[in-house]
Design a protein around this motif. Structure first.
Motif, short mmCIF file in Angstrom:
data_model
loop_
_atom_site.label_atom_id
_atom_site.label_comp_id
_atom_site.label_asym_id
_atom_site.label_seq_id
_atom_site.Cartn_x
_atom_site.Cartn_y
_atom_site.Cartn_z
N GLU A 1 0.83 -1.20 0.00
CA GLU A 1 0.00 0.00 0.00
C GLU A 1 0.87 1.26 0.00
N GLN A 2 1.92 1.26 0.83
CA GLN A 2 2.83 2.41 0.85
C GLN A 2 3.49 2.61 -0.51
N LEU A 3 3.95 1.53 -1.11
CA LEU A 3 4.65 1.64 -2.39
C LEU A 3 3.72 2.13 -3.50
N LYS A 4 2.51 1.60 -3.54
CA LYS A 4 1.56 2.03 -4.57
C LYS A 4 1.29 3.53 -4.46
N GLN A 5 1.20 4.04 -3.23
CA GLN A 5 0.97 5.47 -3.07
C GLN A 5 2.18 6.27 -3.55
N LEU A 6 3.38 5.82 -3.21
CA LEU A 6 4.58 6.54 -3.63
C LEU A 6 4.73 6.56 -5.15
N LEU A 7 4.32 5.51 -5.81
CA LEU A 7 4.44 5.45 -7.26
C LEU A 7 3.55 6.48 -7.96
N GLN A 8 2.61 7.05 -7.21
CA GLN A 8 1.78 8.12 -7.78
C GLN A 8 2.61 9.35 -8.12
N CYS A 9 3.82 9.45 -7.58
CA CYS A 9 4.68 10.59 -7.88
C CYS A 9 4.98 10.68 -9.37
N LEU A 10 4.92 9.54 -10.07
CA LEU A 10 5.20 9.52 -11.50
C LEU A 10 4.13 10.27 -12.30
N GLU A 11 2.97 10.47 -11.70
CA GLU A 11 1.85 11.12 -12.39
C GLU A 11 1.76 12.60 -12.07
N ILE A 12 2.63 13.10 -11.18
CA ILE A 12 2.57 14.50 -10.77
C ILE A 12 3.41 15.36 -11.70
N GLU A 13 2.81 16.38 -12.24
CA GLU A 13 3.56 17.33 -13.07
C GLU A 13 4.09 18.43 -12.14
N MET A 14 5.38 18.40 -11.90
CA MET A 14 5.99 19.38 -11.00
C MET A 14 6.38 20.62 -11.82
N THR A 15 5.42 21.53 -11.94
CA THR A 15 5.68 22.77 -12.67
C THR A 15 6.62 23.66 -11.86
N PRO A 16 7.28 24.62 -12.50
CA PRO A 16 8.11 25.56 -11.75
C PRO A 16 7.33 26.29 -10.67
N GLU A 17 6.05 26.59 -10.98
CA GLU A 17 5.22 27.30 -10.01
C GLU A 17 4.92 26.43 -8.79
N LEU A 18 4.62 25.15 -9.04
CA LEU A 18 4.33 24.25 -7.92
C LEU A 18 5.58 24.01 -7.09
N ARG A 19 6.71 23.82 -7.74
CA ARG A 19 7.96 23.62 -6.99
C ARG A 19 8.27 24.85 -6.13
N ALA A 20 8.07 26.03 -6.70
CA ALA A 20 8.34 27.26 -5.94
C ALA A 20 7.41 27.39 -4.75
N GLU A 21 6.15 27.02 -4.93
CA GLU A 21 5.18 27.10 -3.83
C GLU A 21 5.57 26.15 -2.70
N ILE A 22 5.98 24.95 -3.06
CA ILE A 22 6.41 23.98 -2.05
C ILE A 22 7.69 24.45 -1.37
N SER A 23 8.64 24.91 -2.18
CA SER A 23 9.94 25.33 -1.64
C SER A 23 9.80 26.49 -0.66
N ALA A 24 8.79 27.32 -0.87
CA ALA A 24 8.59 28.48 0.00
C ALA A 24 8.20 28.08 1.43
N LEU A 25 7.87 26.80 1.64
CA LEU A 25 7.51 26.35 2.98
C LEU A 25 8.72 26.28 3.91
N THR A 26 9.91 26.19 3.35
CA THR A 26 11.13 26.12 4.17
C THR A 26 12.13 27.16 3.67
N PRO A 27 13.01 27.66 4.53
CA PRO A 27 13.98 28.66 4.11
C PRO A 27 14.96 28.08 3.09
N GLU A 28 15.23 28.86 2.06
CA GLU A 28 16.27 28.45 1.12
C GLU A 28 17.61 28.58 1.82
N PRO A 29 18.44 27.52 1.80
CA PRO A 29 19.72 27.62 2.50
C PRO A 29 20.60 28.69 1.87
N PRO A 30 21.44 29.37 2.67
CA PRO A 30 22.28 30.43 2.12
C PRO A 30 23.31 29.86 1.15
#
Length: 330
Positions: free
Chosen positions: A284-313
Motif C-alpha cells: 500500500e505504501q509503495l503504490k501510493q509513492l508510485l503516484q509521484c510519477l503522475e505528478i507534473e511538477m511545474t516551476p510554479e508548484l515547486r516554488a510554492e512547495i519550496s517556500a515552505l522552508t527557508p532556502e539555505p544560504p
C-alpha cells in the motif's frame, strides 16, 4: 516509467530507485517479493542496498529476487558501517572494503555490483587507500562504478582529484540526504554534481516519514521511524519541522495530491537529481509513492512547495548575490 542516464556512465536507470532497507526487516521475504514485483511492474530497474541493512539479510533477499534476470537490473551496495563486533569490521580501509565486497557478492548471489558506495567518509583512513581499493575492484570486475554516500562536497572533489591524478576509476554516483526539510545539499553538493556530471540518488525524500502526511504539530502515528528510532528523532527533532509537515500536507491536499508522492516529486524535480530513492514496508505504501510519477511538477508548484522552508544560504553566505543588490554580475 521514465529512464535517465546514470551520470556519465551511459547506463540507463529508472527515474525512481527502490531502497531495499526494509527487506528482511520491516518486510518479511514474502512482502519483499511483493514489493520487488510491484517495482518491476512499474518499470523500476534500479535497486539500492547496503551490507548493513537487516544485518545482511536485505542483500540476501535482493539476491534471491534478481535471480534469473540479473542483467536487467542495476543494483548498489555499500561499505563502511560496522558489520560485526571486531574493531576492524568497519570503516573504509582497504582491508574492510575487500572483505566486505566479497561478503556482499556472496549474499547478493552475483558476480558484480553495479554501483558500490563508501557509506560514509572515513576520518581514520587515508582517502587514497580507499580509492585505490575501489579501483582494484573495478579492474577485477567485482564493482563497476565507485560511489559515495554522506560525503561533503569538498570530500567528493578531493576524491575526484586523487582518482584523476592516478588514473583510477573515479566516483560516478553520489547519495546525499535531500528533502524539503533537509535542503543543505542545494548549497554545494547538487551544484557540484551538475558541474562534474555525477549521478545523484538522494535518500530520505520523505524525511523519515515526516512528509508522509502522518505527522503534524499535534499529530503522530503509533509507530514509525520518528516515533521509535532515536537517530531519526534526533535528525528531525526540531518542533518547527512538525509545523512544516502540517503545512506541507495542507498544501498537497489543496492541489489534490497525497503528501508522500508529492514530497518525492519535489525531490525528483531538482535538475541535479537522477533518481530519488523510495522505500516502503508494504504494498500500500509503495503504490501510493508510485503516484509521484503522475505528478507534473511545474516551476510554479515547486516554488510554492519550496517556500515552505527557508532556502539555505549560498556557500559564500553572500545572499545578496541572488538579488540585483550586488556589485555586478558577469
Amino acid at each position: 516509467m521514465r529512464y535517465t542516464v546514470l551520470g556519465k556512465t551511459g547506463v540507463q536507470v529508472s527515474s525512481l530507485c527502490f531502497g531495499t532497507m526494509s527487506f528482511g526487516g520491516d518486510a518479511d521475504p514474502h512482502t519483499s517479493a511483493q514489493l520487488y514485483q510491484l517495482c518491476r511492474d512499474a518499470g523500476i530497474n534500479f535497486f539500492d542496498c547496503a551490507n548493513v541493512y537487516a544485518g545482511g539479510r536485505s542483500e540476501e533477499i535482493l539476491g534471491q529476487l534478481i535471480h534469473g534476470h540479473r542483467d536487467e537490473v542495476i543494483i548498489t551496495s555499500k561499505v563502511y558501517f560496522p558489520t560485526g563486533e571486531d574493531i576492524n569490521a568497519r570503516g573504509a580501509s582497504r582491508r574492510h572494503i575487500l572483505r566486505s565486497v566479497e561478503a556482499s557478492l556472496k549474499r547478493l548471489n552475483t558476480d558484480w555490483i553495479d554501483v558500490y558506495f563508501i557509506h560514509h567518509f572515513d576520518d581514520l583512513t587515508d582517502l587514497e587507500q580507499t580509492l585505490r581499493a575501489l579501483d582494484d575492484l573495478v579492474q577485477q570486475g567485482k564493482i563497476l562504478y565507485p560511489a559515495v554516500s554522506n560525503f561533503a562536497a569538498w570530500q567528493i572533489m578531493k576524491a575526484l582529484a586523487i582518482s584523476h591524478q592516478h588514473g583510477w576509476a573515479g566516483i560516478e554516483v553520489i547519495q546525499p540526504m535531500y528533502n524539503l526539510a533537509k535542503r543543505q545539499a542545494e548549497v554545494e553538493i547538487l551544484p557540484m554534481a551538475q558541474a562534474e556530471q555525477l549521478a545523484v540518488i538522494p535518500y530520505s525524500p520523505l524525511g523519515g516519514g515526516l512528509l508522509s502526511g502522518k505527522y503534524g504539530v499535534n499529530k503522530k502515528p503509533p509507530s514509525g521511524r520518528l516515533v521509535e528510532n532515536k537517530m531519526y528523532q534526533t535528525r528531525y527533532g526540531d518542533p518547527l519541522l512538525y509545523t512544516l509537515a502540517e503545512r506541507f500536507s495542507e498544501l498537497a491536499r489543496s492541489h489534490g495530491f497525497e503528501p508522500a508522492p508529492l514530497a518525492v516529486a519535489w525531490v525528483a524535480s531538482h535538475p541535479a537529481v537522477t533518481a530519488p530513492i523510495i522505500g516502503a514496508r508494504n504494498s500500500e505504501q509503495l503504490k501510493q509513492l508510485l503516484q509521484c510519477l503522475e505528478i507534473e511538477m511545474t516551476p510554479e508548484l515547486r516554488a510554492e512547495i519550496s517556500a515552505l522552508t527557508p532556502e539555505p544560504p549560498p556557500a559564500t553566505d553572500r545572499n545578496e548575490e541572488r538579488t540585483p543588490h550586488q556589485y555586478s554580475s558577469r
